[in-house]
Design an enzyme around this catalytic site. Structure first.
Site, PDB file in Angstrom:
ATOM      1  N   HIS A 124       0.876  -1.171   0.023  1.00  8.62           N
ATOM      2  CA  HIS A 124       0.077  -0.003  -0.077  1.00  8.62           C
ATOM      3  C   HIS A 124       0.822   1.032  -0.048  1.00  8.62           C
ATOM      4  CE1 HIS A 124      -3.863  -2.071   1.886  1.00  8.62           C
ATOM      5  NE2 HIS A 124      -3.401  -2.592   0.759  1.00  8.62           N
ATOM      6  N   GLU A 146       0.911   3.705   1.972  1.00  7.88           N
ATOM      7  CA  GLU A 146       1.426   4.081   3.182  1.00  7.88           C
ATOM      8  C   GLU A 146       2.931   3.399   3.449  1.00  7.88           C
ATOM      9  OE1 GLU A 146      -2.959   4.368   3.704  1.00  7.88           O
ATOM     10  OE2 GLU A 146      -1.694   3.551   2.438  1.00  7.88           O
ATOM     11  N   CYS A 187      -5.969   1.922   6.115  1.00  7.05           N
ATOM     12  CA  CYS A 187      -6.521   0.593   6.547  1.00  7.05           C
ATOM     13  C   CYS A 187      -5.770   0.214   7.786  1.00  7.05           C
ATOM     14  CB  CYS A 187      -6.501  -0.377   5.406  1.00  7.05           C
ATOM     15  SG  CYS A 187      -4.633  -1.099   5.160  1.00  7.05           S
ATOM     16  N   CYS A 205      -2.169  -0.418   7.517  1.00  8.10           N
ATOM     17  CA  CYS A 205      -1.301   0.596   7.502  1.00  8.10           C
ATOM     18  C   CYS A 205      -1.386   1.466   8.846  1.00  8.10           C
ATOM     19  CB  CYS A 205      -1.725   1.573   6.100  1.00  8.10           C
ATOM     20  SG  CYS A 205      -1.553   0.700   4.820  1.00  8.10           S
TER      21      CYS A 205
END
Length: 149
Positions: free
Chosen positions: A47, A49, A77, A80
């Site tokens: 992801h 992040e 999420c 993260c």
């Protein structure tokens, strides 16, 4: 946030969900950048992040990033959020809310969990319209491509 939006556009160009993130040090210098790449990397943890945190940690030479701020185009999420907390990020600024997997208040709020030993200040809705429009446009185009006539 403008830099994170630019990174999100890079993700979209690779047919990845358009999410971008940057880590900014206390002096205002960007030390980490990332955009969604789980499809191209065959990595569920890739992801925006996570990649921005990895980039910042490598540049700084420490997995702890105290005093740093994370700017991301979509609400983090749970995965993260956990990494953000472990990295000791001091502030998270995000654009669009994520009503399906958001862990900064939309579905759950890991950042407000008092039993955890670190907390980050959260600011949501920054350039939310731009961030949401990028995501909506991406998914609309994807649906158009998958329609069989």
């Amino acid at each position: 946030m403008d830099v994170a939006l630019g990174l999100a556009r890079e993700a979209a160009a690779l047919d990845e969900v358009p999410v971008g993130a940057v880590v900014v040090a206390h002096d205002g210098v960007i030390v980490g950048r990332g955009f969604n790449q789980p499809i191209s990397r065959h990595d569920p943890s890739a992801h925006a992040e996570m990649l921005a945190l990895r980039d910042a940690a490598a540049r700084i030479g420490n997995y702890r990033l105290p005093g740093c701020r994370l700017f991301v185009t979509l609400e983090p999420c749970a995965m993260c959020a956990g990494a953000i907390l472990h990295a000791r990020i001091s502030r998270v600024v995000f654009g669009a809310r994520d009503p399906k997997t958001g862990a900064a208040g939309s579905v759950i709020d890991l950042f407000a969990e008092t039993r955890l030993n670190h907390h980050a200040t959260i600011s949501g809705g920054v350039l939310a319209e731009h961030c949401s429009a990028l995501l909506s446009g991406f998914f609309a185009a994807r649906r158009q491509r998958t329609v069989v006539v």
